[in-house]
Design a protein around this motif. Structure first.
Motif, PDB file in Angstrom:
ATOM      1  N   ALA A 286       0.889  -1.196  -0.037  1.00 51.02           N
ATOM      2  CA  ALA A 286       0.009   0.076   0.123  1.00 51.02           C
ATOM      3  C   ALA A 286       0.954   1.196  -0.179  1.00 51.02           C
ATOM      4  CB  ALA A 286      -0.893  -0.152   1.205  1.00 51.02           C
ATOM      5  N   TYR A 287       1.849   1.331   0.654  1.00 50.44           N
ATOM      6  CA  TYR A 287       2.873   2.436   0.770  1.00 50.44           C
ATOM      7  C   TYR A 287       3.427   2.620  -0.401  1.00 50.44           C
ATOM      8  CZ  TYR A 287       7.176   5.048   1.863  1.00 50.44           C
ATOM      9  OH  TYR A 287       8.034   5.874   1.509  1.00 50.44           O
ATOM     10  N   MET A 288       3.896   1.695  -1.139  1.00 51.93           N
ATOM     11  CA  MET A 288       4.490   1.862  -2.575  1.00 51.93           C
ATOM     12  C   MET A 288       3.568   2.129  -3.670  1.00 51.93           C
ATOM     13  SD  MET A 288       7.200  -1.388  -2.432  1.00 51.93           S
ATOM     14  CE  MET A 288       7.605  -1.306  -4.166  1.00 51.93           C
ATOM     15  N   GLY A 289       2.550   1.665  -3.100  1.00 55.46           N
ATOM     16  CA  GLY A 289       1.291   2.086  -4.359  1.00 55.46           C
ATOM     17  C   GLY A 289       0.914   3.825  -4.295  1.00 55.46           C
ATOM     18  N   LEU A 290       1.454   4.516  -3.363  1.00 59.42           N
ATOM     19  CA  LEU A 290       1.169   5.953  -3.210  1.00 59.42           C
ATOM     20  C   LEU A 290       2.493   6.381  -3.974  1.00 59.42           C
ATOM     21  CD1 LEU A 290       0.314   6.506   0.424  1.00 59.42           C
ATOM     22  CD2 LEU A 290      -0.811   7.162  -1.549  1.00 59.42           C
ATOM     23  N   ILE A 291       3.551   5.958  -4.529  1.00 56.73           N
ATOM     24  CA  ILE A 291       4.606   6.606  -5.058  1.00 56.73           C
ATOM     25  C   ILE A 291       4.069   6.644  -6.612  1.00 56.73           C
ATOM     26  CG2 ILE A 291       6.994   6.186  -6.040  1.00 56.73           C
ATOM     27  CD1 ILE A 291       7.354   4.511  -3.606  1.00 56.73           C
ATOM     28  N   GLY A 292       4.140   7.902  -7.204  1.00 53.16           N
ATOM     29  CA  GLY A 292       3.582   8.381  -8.452  1.00 53.16           C
ATOM     30  C   GLY A 292       2.392   8.962  -8.290  1.00 53.16           C
TER      31      GLY A 292
END
Length: 395
Positions: A286-292
Motif C-alpha cells: 500500500a505504501y509503494m502504491g502511493l509513489i507516483g
C-alpha cells in the motif's frame, strides 16, 4: 433374446471425478476475471437490469456534482440521489472491488467511487480500501553471477540497482521513469505516470529492493541513492504545499484516493499498543502504491529510514490537528516503520549468506495467517460441472 447392454464400469467414472482439470493453463482470464466480484463485472450485471442501470446512471450524475468533503465534514446528498442509492442496496456493486494491476483499473475505481455514495449513504468512510489484493507465493529467482563486477564492499543499494539492470523488464521500466524524471525541465505529470508504471509493473521484489535497500548509518552515499530512487527533484512538489491541500488534490482523483485509502487500511495502528491492522507485506504494498501520486512519500534524510510526505501543516488554521494527524500517519506510523525495517533486514540477509550457486531462489517467510497459507486443491464449480457432463456422456 436380446441381451441387455453391459453396464458401464463405475471405477473409471469415479476416477474422472477425482481428476483436477487444468484450467489455469487454458484460462488466460484478465485480472478482473479472477476477482471475486470486480466492479467492472458488477456494472455489467447491473446494466442488464433496467432498474439497476437507471439508478446507477443517476447516482453517477450525483457523484460528479457532489464535491468530496474532508473526513470531518458532512456529505450533503440530495434526496433524489439518496433514492437512487436505495435502489442499489441489493446490487453486487455494493461489495465490488478492484485490483492494483488489473488492465482497466481506472475504470474499475471510477465505478467503485460512484457506488461509494450508495454504500455510505451520507456517512463519509475513507478507511475502506477498494483493492482486493492477492498474496502471491512465487519465489524470487536472482542471478548474482554478474554482481562480481562490483566492488566487494559495494553498498546494497548499488547491488539491488544492478539486479534491476540485469532484469530486462525492471531495467526497461526504470530507464523509462529515469528519462521522464531527469533534466531541469522535467514534466512532473509524466514523471509521476512513469513512476507508477514502474511500481505497478516491475516485479515486487525488484521494486522493493530498489526502494527499501538497507544502508549503514554512516554510508551517506548509499542513503542518497535510496532517497533518489523516486527522482524526488521532479516527482515531489516544488516548495512545501499544505498537507490538507495535497490531500484534497489526491481525493479528487479516483486513483490517488484509492491508494490513500489502501494505505490507511493496511498501515493503520489499531490501538495505542501499536497493533497493526494487517500484515507487513500488505502495508508495504500500500505504501509503494502511493509513489507516483500526489501523495508520494519519501525518506526524509540519507542517514535513517524515516519517511514523510513533502508538505507542511503551516497555515492550516482550525484544521491544524487534522493536518498533523495526516502528516503523522506517515512520519510517526509504527506499523509502516516496522514493515520497512523488517524488509530491510530481509534484504540484508540476502547478501549475508554464502550462497553455493550464483543463481538461487528465495522465498520470504510470511506471517502464519491461515488465509495466506497454501490451500489444498478443491474442484471448482466449472470443473465439477464439466466432469459431470463427461460422466453422463460416457454413461
Amino acid at each position: 433374446m436380446v441381451r441387455p447392454p453391459n453396464p458401464r464400469p463405475l471405477a473409471p467414472l469415479f476416477l474422472l471425478l477425482l481428476l483436477p482439470l487444468p484450467l489455469g493453463a487454458a484460462d488466460p482470464l484478465p485480472i478482473e476475471g479472477r476477482l471475486v466480484n470486480s466492479c467492472i463485472q458488477a456494472r455489467r450485471k447491473c446494466q442488464a437490469d433496467p432498474v439497476c442501470s437507471a439508478a446507477y446512471h443517476h447516482l453517477n450524475s450525483c457523484t460528479s456534482s457532489i464535491s468530496t468533503p474532508s473526513p470531518t465534514q458532512e456529505l450533503l446528498v440530495p434526496e433524489d440521489c439518496r433514492e437512487a442509492a436505495k435502489h442499489l442496496r441489493n446490487s453486487s456493486l455494493m461489495s465490488c472491488t478492484c485490483h492494483r494491476r488489473m488492465k482497466n483499473q481506472v475504470a474499475c475505481l471510477d465505478i467503485y467511487w460512484t457506488i461509494h455514495l450508495a454504500r455510505s449513504l451520507g456517512d463519509y468512510e475513507l478507511d475502506v480500501s477498494p483493492y482486493e489484493d492477492t498474496v502471491t507465493r512465487k519465489p524470487w529467482k536472482m542471478n548474482l553471477s554478474k554482481l562480481n563486477m562490483l566492488k566487494p564492499d559495494s553498498d546494497l543499494c548499488l547491488k539491488f540497482a544492478m539486479l534491476c539492470t540485469l532484469n530486462d523488464k525492471c531495467d526497461r521500466l526504470r530507464k523509462a521513469y529515469g528519462e521522464a524524471c531527469s533534466g531541469s525541465r522535467c514534466q512532473r505529470h509524466t514523471c509521476l505516470h512513469q513512476l507508477r508504471a514502474f511500481f505497478e509493473k516491475a516485479s515486487e521484489p525488484h521494486a522493493q529492493g530498489l526502494l527499501l535497500c538497507p544502508c549503514a548509518p554512516a554510508d551517506q552515499g548509499c542513503g542518497q541513492r535510496r532517497r533518489n530512487t523516486i527522482a524526488p527533484s521532479c516527482a515531489l512538489p516544488s516548495g512545501a504545499p499544505n498537507c490538507l491541500e495535497l490531500q484534497s488534490l489526491c481525493v479528487a482523483d479516483p486513483l490517488c484516493r484509492s491508494r490513500l485509502v489502501d494505505f490507511q487500511t493496511h498501515c493503520h495502528p489499531l490501538d495505542i499498543l501499536g497493533t497493526c491492522a494487517t500484515e507487513q507485506s500488505r502495508c508495504l504494498r500500500a505504501y509503494m502504491g502511493l509513489i507516483g501520486t500526489a501523495m508520494t512519500p519519501n525518506f526524509v534524510s540519507n542517514v535513517n529510514i524515516s519517511v514523510a510526505l513533502s508538505c507542511t501543516c503551516r497555515g492550516s488554521g482550525n484544521r491544524q490537528e487534522e493536518c498533523e494527524q495526516l502528516e503523522e500517519s506517515f512520519s510517526h506510523n509504527s506499523c509502516l516503520m516496522e514493515a520497512i525495517a523488517a524488509k530491510m533486514r530481509f534484504h540484508s540477509q540476502l547478501f549475508s549468506q554464502d550462497w553455493a550457486d550464483s543463481t538461487f531462489s528465495v522465498m520470504e517467510r510470511q506471517n502464519k495467517n491461515p488465509a495466506l497459507m497454501p490451500q489444498p486443491w478443491v474442484p471448482s464449480l466449472f470443473s465439477c460441472t464439466l466432469t459431470l457432463i463427461l460422466l453422463l456422456s460416457l454413461w
